[in-house]
Scaffold this motif. Structure first.
Motif, PDB file in Angstrom:
ATOM      1  N   CYS A  27      38.858  55.544  27.626  1.00  0.00           N
ATOM      2  CA  CYS A  27      38.125  55.003  26.466  1.00  0.00           C
ATOM      3  C   CYS A  27      38.822  53.756  25.922  1.00  0.00           C
ATOM      4  CB  CYS A  27      38.034  56.042  25.356  1.00  0.00           C
ATOM      5  SG  CYS A  27      37.121  57.507  25.839  1.00  0.00           S
ATOM      6  N   ASP A  28      38.089  53.022  25.073  1.00  0.00           N
ATOM      7  CA  ASP A  28      38.640  51.836  24.422  1.00  0.00           C
ATOM      8  C   ASP A  28      38.394  51.919  22.923  1.00  0.00           C
ATOM      9  OD1 ASP A  28      39.558  50.111  26.625  1.00  0.00           O
ATOM     10  OD2 ASP A  28      37.464  50.225  27.231  1.00  0.00           O
ATOM     11  N   ASN A  29      39.430  51.653  22.176  1.00  0.00           N
ATOM     12  CA  ASN A  29      39.303  51.507  20.717  1.00  0.00           C
ATOM     13  C   ASN A  29      38.724  52.720  20.004  1.00  0.00           C
ATOM     14  OD1 ASN A  29      40.210  48.766  20.889  1.00  0.00           O
ATOM     15  ND2 ASN A  29      38.168  48.250  21.639  1.00  0.00           N
ATOM     16  N   VAL A  30      38.951  53.892  20.532  1.00  0.00           N
ATOM     17  CA  VAL A  30      38.495  55.103  19.836  1.00  0.00           C
ATOM     18  C   VAL A  30      39.495  55.426  18.736  1.00  0.00           C
ATOM     19  CG1 VAL A  30      38.068  57.582  20.036  1.00  0.00           C
ATOM     20  CG2 VAL A  30      37.360  56.046  21.866  1.00  0.00           C
ATOM     21  N   VAL A  31      38.988  55.583  17.532  1.00  0.00           N
ATOM     22  CA  VAL A  31      39.854  55.955  16.408  1.00  0.00           C
ATOM     23  C   VAL A  31      39.263  57.193  15.737  1.00  0.00           C
ATOM     24  CG1 VAL A  31      41.004  55.217  14.296  1.00  0.00           C
ATOM     25  CG2 VAL A  31      40.443  53.535  16.058  1.00  0.00           C
ATOM     26  N   LEU A  32      39.677  58.354  16.201  1.00  0.00           N
ATOM     27  CA  LEU A  32      39.319  59.579  15.499  1.00  0.00           C
ATOM     28  C   LEU A  32      40.213  59.649  14.268  1.00  0.00           C
ATOM     29  CD1 LEU A  32      39.087  62.052  18.513  1.00  0.00           C
ATOM     30  CD2 LEU A  32      37.207  60.942  17.313  1.00  0.00           C
ATOM     31  N   GLN A  33      39.683  60.207  13.195  1.00  0.00           N
ATOM     32  CA  GLN A  33      40.439  60.233  11.940  1.00  0.00           C
ATOM     33  C   GLN A  33      40.454  61.638  11.339  1.00  0.00           C
ATOM     34  OE1 GLN A  33      39.793  56.719   9.298  1.00  0.00           O
ATOM     35  NE2 GLN A  33      38.194  56.243  10.761  1.00  0.00           N
ATOM     36  N   THR A  34      41.342  61.813  10.396  1.00  0.00           N
ATOM     37  CA  THR A  34      41.458  63.124   9.745  1.00  0.00           C
ATOM     38  C   THR A  34      40.802  63.090   8.368  1.00  0.00           C
ATOM     39  OG1 THR A  34      43.640  62.406   8.969  1.00  0.00           O
ATOM     40  CG2 THR A  34      43.598  63.859  10.867  1.00  0.00           C
ATOM     41  N   SER A  35      40.227  64.225   7.986  1.00  0.00           N
ATOM     42  CA  SER A  35      39.759  64.391   6.609  1.00  0.00           C
ATOM     43  C   SER A  35      40.202  65.755   6.111  1.00  0.00           C
ATOM     44  CB  SER A  35      38.241  64.215   6.501  1.00  0.00           C
ATOM     45  OG  SER A  35      37.567  65.080   7.363  1.00  0.00           O
ATOM     46  N   ASP A  36      40.565  65.767   4.864  1.00  0.00           N
ATOM     47  CA  ASP A  36      41.163  66.954   4.245  1.00  0.00           C
ATOM     48  C   ASP A  36      40.099  67.722   3.466  1.00  0.00           C
ATOM     49  OD1 ASP A  36      42.563  68.800   2.785  1.00  0.00           O
ATOM     50  OD2 ASP A  36      43.780  67.352   1.678  1.00  0.00           O
ATOM     51  N   TRP A  37      39.854  68.971   3.893  1.00  0.00           N
ATOM     52  CA  TRP A  37      38.910  69.831   3.179  1.00  0.00           C
ATOM     53  C   TRP A  37      39.666  70.985   2.517  1.00  0.00           C
ATOM     54  CZ3 TRP A  37      33.211  70.022   3.479  1.00  0.00           C
ATOM     55  CH2 TRP A  37      32.676  68.797   3.880  1.00  0.00           C
ATOM     56  N   ARG A  38      40.821  70.701   2.012  1.00  0.00           N
ATOM     57  CA  ARG A  38      41.661  71.666   1.295  1.00  0.00           C
ATOM     58  C   ARG A  38      41.905  72.926   2.128  1.00  0.00           C
ATOM     59  NH1 ARG A  38      42.217  70.229  -4.125  1.00  0.00           N
ATOM     60  NH2 ARG A  38      42.964  72.308  -4.658  1.00  0.00           N
ATOM     61  N   GLY A  39      42.906  72.851   2.948  1.00  0.00           N
ATOM     62  CA  GLY A  39      43.254  73.997   3.792  1.00  0.00           C
ATOM     63  C   GLY A  39      42.693  73.878   5.197  1.00  0.00           C
ATOM     64  N   THR A  40      41.688  73.048   5.343  1.00  0.00           N
ATOM     65  CA  THR A  40      41.118  72.770   6.661  1.00  0.00           C
ATOM     66  C   THR A  40      41.085  71.260   6.840  1.00  0.00           C
ATOM     67  OG1 THR A  40      39.672  74.701   6.513  1.00  0.00           O
ATOM     68  CG2 THR A  40      39.082  73.034   8.137  1.00  0.00           C
ATOM     69  N   TYR A  41      41.507  70.803   7.996  1.00  0.00           N
ATOM     70  CA  TYR A  41      41.415  69.385   8.315  1.00  0.00           C
ATOM     71  C   TYR A  41      40.407  69.189   9.434  1.00  0.00           C
ATOM     72  CZ  TYR A  41      45.133  67.191   5.584  1.00  0.00           C
ATOM     73  OH  TYR A  41      45.880  66.653   4.574  1.00  0.00           O
ATOM     74  N   PHE A  42      39.627  68.119   9.304  1.00  0.00           N
ATOM     75  CA  PHE A  42      38.739  67.739  10.395  1.00  0.00           C
ATOM     76  C   PHE A  42      39.339  66.565  11.144  1.00  0.00           C
ATOM     77  CE2 PHE A  42      35.459  70.031   8.076  1.00  0.00           C
ATOM     78  CZ  PHE A  42      34.735  70.594   9.110  1.00  0.00           C
ATOM     79  N   VAL A  43      39.126  66.560  12.441  1.00  0.00           N
ATOM     80  CA  VAL A  43      39.374  65.382  13.262  1.00  0.00           C
ATOM     81  C   VAL A  43      38.009  64.959  13.786  1.00  0.00           C
ATOM     82  CG1 VAL A  43      40.390  64.535  15.405  1.00  0.00           C
ATOM     83  CG2 VAL A  43      41.696  66.078  13.936  1.00  0.00           C
ATOM     84  N   SER A  44      37.570  63.774  13.417  1.00  0.00           N
ATOM     85  CA  SER A  44      36.234  63.336  13.817  1.00  0.00           C
ATOM     86  C   SER A  44      36.147  61.815  13.754  1.00  0.00           C
ATOM     87  CB  SER A  44      35.166  63.960  12.907  1.00  0.00           C
ATOM     88  OG  SER A  44      35.374  63.552  11.568  1.00  0.00           O
ATOM     89  N   LEU A  45      35.044  61.308  14.283  1.00  0.00           N
ATOM     90  CA  LEU A  45      34.840  59.861  14.284  1.00  0.00           C
ATOM     91  C   LEU A  45      34.528  59.356  12.880  1.00  0.00           C
ATOM     92  CD1 LEU A  45      35.007  57.903  16.646  1.00  0.00           C
ATOM     93  CD2 LEU A  45      32.551  58.158  16.993  1.00  0.00           C
ATOM     94  N   ASN A  46      33.768  60.118  12.135  1.00  0.00           N
ATOM     95  CA  ASN A  46      33.418  59.737  10.763  1.00  0.00           C
ATOM     96  C   ASN A  46      34.047  60.739   9.781  1.00  0.00           C
ATOM     97  OD1 ASN A  46      32.311  59.135   8.311  1.00  0.00           O
ATOM     98  ND2 ASN A  46      30.177  59.221   8.980  1.00  0.00           N
TER      99      ASN A  46
END
Lengths: 217, 68
Positions: A27-46
């Motif tokens: 892949c090129d330039n993929v930036v998955l990011q984290t979001s904090d849902w208080r006790g659960t973290y998501f790793v996703s594109l958005n």
């Protein structure tokens, strides 16, 4: 006693590894990011909408329309020290909106009633499957191959992102950035996953682990 | 081959924003929350979107439980 790493630090280290694996292989330039849902973290594109069905392009060849969606739900395990993948999805499609889906691998830990933690759903059909599904149809809902959940293993030995990347390259759906380095990058990443799984398995069954070490020493 | 990207900062949303994302996720799934719950019980989601939506719903329920 050393302070336990935070879920934030562990999740960010995890996503950095995933981004590195993707961007150094197919892949090129993929930036998955984290979001904090208080006790659960998501790793996703958005990170502002982890449920968004959106993939990133696989392969540098612009002629190939192949998109991958990768999402993880992370938390700390019951010792509050180790990162745990609570749930994940890897999906492959022909469009970035993931409408023309090919298949997805779905994992959710600790399912009840003997249901598989990980499974594969293939969006396809064949005469043999159609015949079987017609013969065994019981309810009103039509059955199709795409609705079937093909078991692919439990928590420790579930399909990994490395397996999926290898599949894409070895079946010639895309070319790796570097033929020579591809195998070693994937092998090292998989080995790290296996080490973490082994450590987790030992933590959860110390007696068996001690006995195994004794037997094999 | 591209350079490896550093991780961006973690996104944090307040309860109102998370609830809004949860509601949107249920709507986009095409199922009711009870139907999603039933599918989740056996990890047998009807569609990819249903699974993605449930991941958000379940995270919201865990987080709102902690805040209530």
């Amino acid at each position: 006693m050393a302070k336990s790493p935070s879920l934030d630090a562990l999740s960010r280290a995890f996503v950095a590894e995933i981004n590195s694996l993707l961007n150094t292989t197919v892949c090129d330039n993929v930036v998955l990011q984290t979001s904090d849902w208080r006790g659960t973290y998501f790793v996703s594109l958005n990170p502002r909408n982890p449920a968004e069905r959106r993939g990133f392009k696989v392969g540098s060849d612009s002629k190939t329309n192949l998109y991958l969606l990768v999402t993880f739900q992370l938390s700390l395990d019951d010792s509050d020290q180790y990162l745990m993948v609570r749930s994940s999805v890897f999906a492959l499609a022909r469009d970035p909106e993931m409408t023309d889906e090919l298949f997805h691998i779905d994992y959710e830990r600790d399912k009840q009633d003997g249901y598989s933690d990980a499974h594969l759903q293939v969006i396809g059909r064949s005469d043999a499957w159609d015949a079987l599904l017609t013969e065994t149809k019981t309810g009103k809902k039509p059955k199709s191959l795409g609705k079937l959940h093909l078991p692919t293993g439990g928590t420790r030995y579930r399909p990994t992102l490395e397996d999926l990347l290898e599949f894409l390259v070895y079946e010639e759906f895309c070319a790796p950035h570097d033929d020579e380095k591809f195998e070693s990058i994937v092998a090292e990443s998989r080995a790290e996953f296996a080490r973490k799984q082994l450590r987790a398995a030992i933590r959860r069954d110390l007696e068996t682990a001690k006995q195994a070490v004794k037997d094999f020493s | 081959m591209t350079a490896v990207h550093a991780t961006d900062p973690t996104t944090r949303m307040d309860l109102h924003e998370r609830r809004s994302v949860r509601d949107m996720a249920i709507q986009s799934s095409g199922f009711t929350i009870d139907e999603l719950r039933q599918q989740a019980r056996f990890n047998e989601f009807e569609t990819l979107q249903a699974k993605l939506s449930w991941m958000v719903v379940s995270a919201f329920e865990r987080s709102s439980g902690e805040e209530s």
